[in-house]
Design an enzyme around this catalytic site. Structure first.
Site, PDB file in Angstrom:
ATOM      1  N   ALA A  67      -6.752  -4.572  -3.371  1.00 54.80           N
ATOM      2  CA  ALA A  67      -6.617  -3.258  -3.995  1.00 54.80           C
ATOM      3  C   ALA A  67      -5.545  -2.512  -3.211  1.00 54.80           C
ATOM      4  O   ALA A  67      -5.297  -2.820  -2.044  1.00 54.80           O
ATOM      5  CB  ALA A  67      -7.941  -2.519  -3.936  1.00 54.80           C
ATOM      6  N   GLY A 112      -9.343  -7.408  -3.294  1.00 51.42           N
ATOM      7  CA  GLY A 112      -9.381  -7.319  -4.755  1.00 51.42           C
ATOM      8  C   GLY A 112      -8.652  -8.468  -5.434  1.00 51.42           C
ATOM      9  O   GLY A 112      -8.953  -8.810  -6.574  1.00 51.42           O
ATOM     10  N   GLU A 115     -11.066 -11.232  -5.512  1.00 55.53           N
ATOM     11  CA  GLU A 115     -12.071 -10.859  -6.520  1.00 55.53           C
ATOM     12  C   GLU A 115     -11.532 -11.080  -7.938  1.00 55.53           C
ATOM     13  O   GLU A 115     -12.261 -11.524  -8.822  1.00 55.53           O
ATOM     14  CB  GLU A 115     -12.479  -9.391  -6.317  1.00 55.53           C
ATOM     15  CG  GLU A 115     -13.277  -9.191  -5.032  1.00 55.53           C
ATOM     16  CD  GLU A 115     -13.513  -7.723  -4.707  1.00 55.53           C
ATOM     17  OE1 GLU A 115     -12.508  -6.996  -4.511  1.00 55.53           O
ATOM     18  OE2 GLU A 115     -14.666  -7.302  -4.652  1.00 55.53           O
ATOM     19  N   GLU A 135     -12.099  -6.842   3.690  1.00 55.47           N
ATOM     20  CA  GLU A 135     -12.421  -5.411   3.583  1.00 55.47           C
ATOM     21  C   GLU A 135     -13.049  -4.844   4.850  1.00 55.47           C
ATOM     22  O   GLU A 135     -12.842  -3.676   5.179  1.00 55.47           O
ATOM     23  CB  GLU A 135     -13.375  -5.175   2.394  1.00 55.47           C
ATOM     24  CG  GLU A 135     -12.708  -5.238   1.038  1.00 55.47           C
ATOM     25  CD  GLU A 135     -12.610  -6.641   0.462  1.00 55.47           C
ATOM     26  OE1 GLU A 135     -12.879  -7.630   1.182  1.00 55.47           O
ATOM     27  OE2 GLU A 135     -12.252  -6.756  -0.726  1.00 55.47           O
TER      28      GLU A 135
HETATM   29  N1  DAK Z   1      -2.140  -2.406  -0.612  1.00 54.34           N
HETATM   30  C1  DAK Z   1      -0.961  -1.752  -0.564  1.00 54.34           C
HETATM   31  N2  DAK Z   1       0.146  -2.283  -0.054  1.00 54.34           N
HETATM   32  C2  DAK Z   1       0.067  -3.514   0.469  1.00 54.34           C
HETATM   33  C3  DAK Z   1      -1.125  -4.261   0.450  1.00 54.34           C
HETATM   34  C4  DAK Z   1      -2.280  -3.653  -0.126  1.00 54.34           C
HETATM   35  N3  DAK Z   1      -3.441  -4.280  -0.231  1.00 54.34           N
HETATM   36  N4  DAK Z   1      -0.893  -5.459   1.029  1.00 54.34           N
HETATM   37  C5  DAK Z   1       0.395  -5.452   1.381  1.00 54.34           C
HETATM   38  N5  DAK Z   1       0.980  -4.295   1.054  1.00 54.34           N
HETATM   39  C6  DAK Z   1       2.361  -3.887   1.259  1.00 54.34           C
HETATM   40  C7  DAK Z   1       2.633  -3.626   2.722  1.00 54.34           C
HETATM   41  O1  DAK Z   1       2.226  -2.323   3.074  1.00 54.34           O
HETATM   42  C8  DAK Z   1       4.136  -3.787   2.779  1.00 54.34           C
HETATM   43  O2  DAK Z   1       4.732  -2.616   2.246  1.00 54.34           O
HETATM   44  P1  DAK Z   1       6.074  -1.991   2.937  1.00 54.34           P
HETATM   45  O3  DAK Z   1       5.714  -1.728   4.355  1.00 54.34           O
HETATM   46  O4  DAK Z   1       7.116  -3.067   2.780  1.00 54.34           O
HETATM   47  O5  DAK Z   1       6.342  -0.767   2.112  1.00 54.34           O
HETATM   48  C9  DAK Z   1       4.390  -4.913   1.769  1.00 54.34           C
HETATM   49  O6  DAK Z   1       3.236  -4.969   0.948  1.00 54.34           O
HETATM   50  C10 DAK Z   1       4.541  -6.276   2.448  1.00 54.34           C
HETATM   51  O7  DAK Z   1       3.422  -6.474   3.279  1.00 54.34           O
HETATM   52  P2  DAK Z   1       3.557  -6.871   4.819  1.00 54.34           P
HETATM   53  O8  DAK Z   1       4.827  -6.368   5.377  1.00 54.34           O
HETATM   54  O9  DAK Z   1       2.286  -6.499   5.485  1.00 54.34           O
HETATM   55  O10 DAK Z   1       3.682  -8.462   4.699  1.00 54.34           O
HETATM   56  P3  DAK Z   1       3.226  -9.550   5.780  1.00 54.34           P
HETATM   57  O11 DAK Z   1       3.776 -10.832   5.309  1.00 54.34           O
HETATM   58  O12 DAK Z   1       3.561  -9.106   7.158  1.00 54.34           O
HETATM   59  O13 DAK Z   1       1.623  -9.582   5.665  1.00 54.34           O
HETATM   60  C11 DAK Z   1      -0.485  -9.640   4.483  1.00 54.34           C
HETATM   61  C12 DAK Z   1       1.027 -10.015   4.463  1.00 54.34           C
HETATM   62  C13 DAK Z   1      -1.063  -9.941   3.122  1.00 54.34           C
HETATM   63  C14 DAK Z   1      -1.188 -10.477   5.537  1.00 54.34           C
HETATM   64  C15 DAK Z   1      -0.593  -8.129   4.843  1.00 54.34           C
HETATM   65  O14 DAK Z   1       0.229  -7.400   3.948  1.00 54.34           O
HETATM   66  C16 DAK Z   1      -1.987  -7.617   4.722  1.00 54.34           C
HETATM   67  O15 DAK Z   1      -2.811  -7.804   5.612  1.00 54.34           O
HETATM   68  N6  DAK Z   1      -2.216  -6.876   3.627  1.00 54.34           N
HETATM   69  C17 DAK Z   1      -3.472  -6.210   3.417  1.00 54.34           C
HETATM   70  C18 DAK Z   1      -4.503  -7.221   3.028  1.00 54.34           C
HETATM   71  C19 DAK Z   1      -5.758  -6.480   2.771  1.00 54.34           C
HETATM   72  O16 DAK Z   1      -6.400  -5.999   3.693  1.00 54.34           O
HETATM   73  N7  DAK Z   1      -5.978  -6.305   1.502  1.00 54.34           N
HETATM   74  C20 DAK Z   1      -6.900  -5.323   1.050  1.00 54.34           C
HETATM   75  C21 DAK Z   1      -8.241  -5.867   1.099  1.00 54.34           C
HETATM   76  S1  DAK Z   1      -9.287  -4.581   0.767  1.00 54.34           S
HETATM   77  C22 DAK Z   1     -12.632  -0.095  -3.692  1.00 54.34           C
HETATM   78  C23 DAK Z   1     -12.780  -1.245  -4.416  1.00 54.34           C
HETATM   79  C24 DAK Z   1     -12.200  -2.366  -3.968  1.00 54.34           C
HETATM   80  C25 DAK Z   1     -11.498  -2.359  -2.820  1.00 54.34           C
HETATM   81  C26 DAK Z   1     -11.350  -1.187  -2.107  1.00 54.34           C
HETATM   82  C27 DAK Z   1     -11.916  -0.058  -2.522  1.00 54.34           C
HETATM   83  N8  DAK Z   1     -13.232   1.128  -4.090  1.00 54.34           N
HETATM   84  C28 DAK Z   1     -13.989   1.093  -5.289  1.00 54.34           C
HETATM   85  C29 DAK Z   1     -13.033   2.311  -3.380  1.00 54.34           C
HETATM   86  C30 DAK Z   1     -10.870  -3.526  -2.371  1.00 54.34           C
HETATM   87  C31 DAK Z   1     -10.216  -3.458  -1.260  1.00 54.34           C
HETATM   88  C32 DAK Z   1      -9.383  -4.515  -0.867  1.00 54.34           C
HETATM   89  O17 DAK Z   1      -8.843  -5.266  -1.637  1.00 54.34           O
END
Ligand code: DAK
Length: 260
Positions: A67, A112, A115, A135
């Site tokens: 997400a 997400g 998911e 998460e």
């Molecule tokens: N959201 C927004 N931007 C994201 C992103 C995300 N999930 N994942 C990556 N990006 C963006 C980064 O911020 C970066 O943007 P800039 O800095 O270039 O502007 C760009 O994508 C490239 O990412 P990285 O520079 O970080 O790339 P790397 O190769 O170094 O790393 C990575 C890739 C996938 C390992 C890393 O980006 C990462 O850890 N990303 C986050 C993974 C993550 O934690 N995903 C979210 C899981 S939580 C909810 C319902 C559902 C959810 C939440 C709330 N509610 C009902 C409230 C679900 C939540 C999730 O999905």
């Protein structure tokens, strides 16, 4: 609806739906969720002769990296609940779509994104694909069905570990655990997904729709899956395709199904 974050291409009866937020690793923001909701509730139903849908992410790096984290900072409990409910409703549209939906996982499928892949009926992973529910790193839990579907696919023992450790696993381990159907060389995900949909399209469409709903019934609350199957079986008996399938078998020829 004009799609901003989805590219939808229909080719030979297969809808290839690509999430096109490559710079944000195809993270699911509100607009993308609305577009997925619209597609799976209207356009996908309206396309005559649709065989199935392939979902993928733009670029070589990510299917969907979760997400969109920029959108959910500072949410109140009730806002978070509402957002999770809306997200789950969208993913149920995917899971309950009556034609096969195949995730072509070309890179990160995190949070997400994992998911969303799990809401699809089948998953084809490229060998560089990575799966995880990270998460807890953000002080959250999955909100789009991840705690439930991960257990459904890989069992409580490993699912609990992955959910609590936020560990990310590769395609081979995901395959060994039963999370994905196939691992293919990177770049061949869509080809394999297409092959699967074409194979399924050669079967009777009403039977396929009833397989999807019967499999879903196993996991549905307060639904007797066996009773559901009895009804679904009855519904298939009522079709011209069943007559054709049985007749073709007896006549030793290939059945030609019409979906009636
Ligand atoms: N959201 C927004 N931007 C994201 C992103 C995300 N999930 N994942 C990556 N990006 C963006 C980064 O911020 C970066 O943007 P800039 O800095 O270039 O502007 C760009 O994508 C490239 O990412 P990285 O520079 O970080 O790339 P790397 O190769 O170094 O790393 C990575 C890739 C996938 C390992 C890393 O980006 C990462 O850890 N990303 C986050 C993974 C993550 O934690 N995903 C979210 C899981 S939580 C909810 C319902 C559902 C959810 C939440 C709330 N509610 C009902 C409230 C679900 C939540 C999730 O999905």
């Amino acid at each position: 609806m004009t799609y901003e974050n989805l590219n939808i291409a229909f080719n030979n009866g297969i809808a290839l739906v690509t999430i096109t937020r490559e710079k944000a690793l195809n993270a699911l923001n509100t607009q993308t969720m609305l577009e997925l909701q619209h597609f799976f509730s209207t356009d996908a139903y309206n396309h005559e002769g649709l065989k199935g849908v392939i979902l993928t992410g733009a670029g070589e790096k990510a299917f969907v990296a979760g997400a969109d984290i920029t959108e959910f900072k500072g949410l109140s409990a009730s806002e978070g609940q509402a957002l999770a409910q809306r997200g789950q409703d969208v993913f149920f549209l995917v899971e309950r779509f009556p034609k096969p939906v195949v995730a072509a996982v070309n890179g990160f499928a995190l949070g997400g994104g994992c998911e969303l892949a799990m809401a699809c009926h089948l998953r084809v992973a490229g060998e560089k694909a990575k799966f995880g529910q990270p998460e807890v790193n953000l002080g959250l839990i999955p909100g789009y069905g991840g705690t439930q579907r991960l257990i459904q696919y890989i069992g409580k023992t490993k699912a609990t570990e992955l959910l609590m450790t936020a560990d990310i696993i590769g395609a081979t381990e995901a395959h060994q655990l039963g999370l994905v159907n196939y691992v293919v060389p990177s770049g061949a995900e869509i080809e394999k997904a297409t092959e699967l949909i074409e194979k399924i399209a050669s079967k009777a469409p009403v039977a396929i729709a009833n397989i999807i709903s019967s499999v879903n019934a196993y996991f549905a609350e307060n639904v007797d899956g066996f009773a559901f199957e009895v009804d679904a079986f009855g519904a298939c008996c009522h079709t011209e395709d069943f007559q054709e399938g049985a007749t073709a078998f007896l006549e030793k020829r290939k059945a030609v199904f019409t979906g009636k």
